[in-house]
Design an enzyme around this catalytic site. Sequence first.
Site, PDB file in Angstrom:
ATOM      1  N   TYR A  99      32.137 -10.659 -16.726  1.00 32.61           N
ATOM      2  CA  TYR A  99      32.872 -10.123 -17.871  1.00 32.61           C
ATOM      3  C   TYR A  99      33.035 -11.224 -18.916  1.00 32.61           C
ATOM      4  CZ  TYR A  99      34.323  -6.176 -14.924  1.00 32.61           C
ATOM      5  OH  TYR A  99      34.346  -5.079 -14.119  1.00 32.61           O
ATOM      6  N   TYR A 138      29.407  -7.996  -8.400  1.00 25.67           N
ATOM      7  CA  TYR A 138      29.856  -9.386  -8.377  1.00 25.67           C
ATOM      8  C   TYR A 138      30.750  -9.635  -7.161  1.00 25.67           C
ATOM      9  CZ  TYR A 138      33.958  -7.282 -10.671  1.00 25.67           C
ATOM     10  OH  TYR A 138      35.023  -6.480 -10.988  1.00 25.67           O
ATOM     11  N   ARG A 148      32.339  -6.362  -5.384  1.00 25.64           N
ATOM     12  CA  ARG A 148      32.645  -5.137  -6.112  1.00 25.64           C
ATOM     13  C   ARG A 148      31.331  -4.509  -6.536  1.00 25.64           C
ATOM     14  NH1 ARG A 148      36.605  -2.634  -9.436  1.00 25.64           N
ATOM     15  NH2 ARG A 148      35.842  -1.118  -7.924  1.00 25.64           N
ATOM     16  N   HIS A 151      30.154  -0.961 -11.702  1.00 15.80           N
ATOM     17  CA  HIS A 151      31.052   0.102 -12.153  1.00 15.80           C
ATOM     18  C   HIS A 151      31.361  -0.104 -13.626  1.00 15.80           C
ATOM     19  CE1 HIS A 151      33.610  -3.299 -10.975  1.00 15.80           C
ATOM     20  NE2 HIS A 151      34.472  -2.881 -11.881  1.00 15.80           N
ATOM     21  N   HIS A 153      34.528   0.634 -16.462  1.00 14.01           N
ATOM     22  CA  HIS A 153      35.927   1.014 -16.679  1.00 14.01           C
ATOM     23  C   HIS A 153      36.027   1.909 -17.910  1.00 14.01           C
ATOM     24  CE1 HIS A 153      37.533  -2.125 -13.904  1.00 14.01           C
ATOM     25  NE2 HIS A 153      36.452  -2.771 -14.284  1.00 14.01           N
TER      26      HIS A 153
END
Length: 222
Positions: A99, A138, A148, A151, A153
């Site tokens: 991110y 990640y 995780r 995905h 959000h």
Amino acid sequence: MTQLGRQLGIGPTDNTSDQRTPRKRLRLIPAAARESFVPCVPARVLTRQNEWDMTRISPDLTRADGVPIEVTGTVRSESGRPLRNTLLEIWNANHYGRYRHVEDHSGLKLDERFLGMGRVLTDDDGNYRFWTISPGAYLARPDIGRWRPKHIHLSVSGGSARLITQMYFPDEPNNVTDPMAILMGDAFERNIGKPYDTPGLDVEKGYRFDIVVGGRNATFFE
């Protein structure tokens, strides 16, 4: 960890679910009080051109690394009513699983051509559409080896309410060990995007993700 988490065999987590989970039954705010609330979301519902295309920082710049995808769907109430002019704020990790955020200390590669943030409004029929880069998985908990899965959000804002959900991807090996997916049980299927072909579009894949707010068939919200 919660008792439910232990029963489902989720294993160690970051313990933040305990902090977020209400311990008492929620109380409905009386209608007379709700009517006095000052609307706050409409001031935020001002999207700029090209915010729907997260694959580029600017229309005249090179596209980010990775697989460009399209995500489409509808936002509806539990009765099936389309929710028009609903603000969707989208964010996801880049192709490498990182991110663009000050608190991401993973050390994974940053892509200078990818911000990972976008906004769209639903139309009169509750439909939405955006493009992004398919995110990478990640290692969220190196101490316990927990990954995780990839995905996206999505924040859903309408009136004075805001809910946040996640769209997962089908056939991801890390789905089965994701704590949120395990807690959803059979309802996890509602949070998986349904793939479709995208002939004639400047993206490689498409995913259908319909969002239902409220009711027993609701999309899972954090």
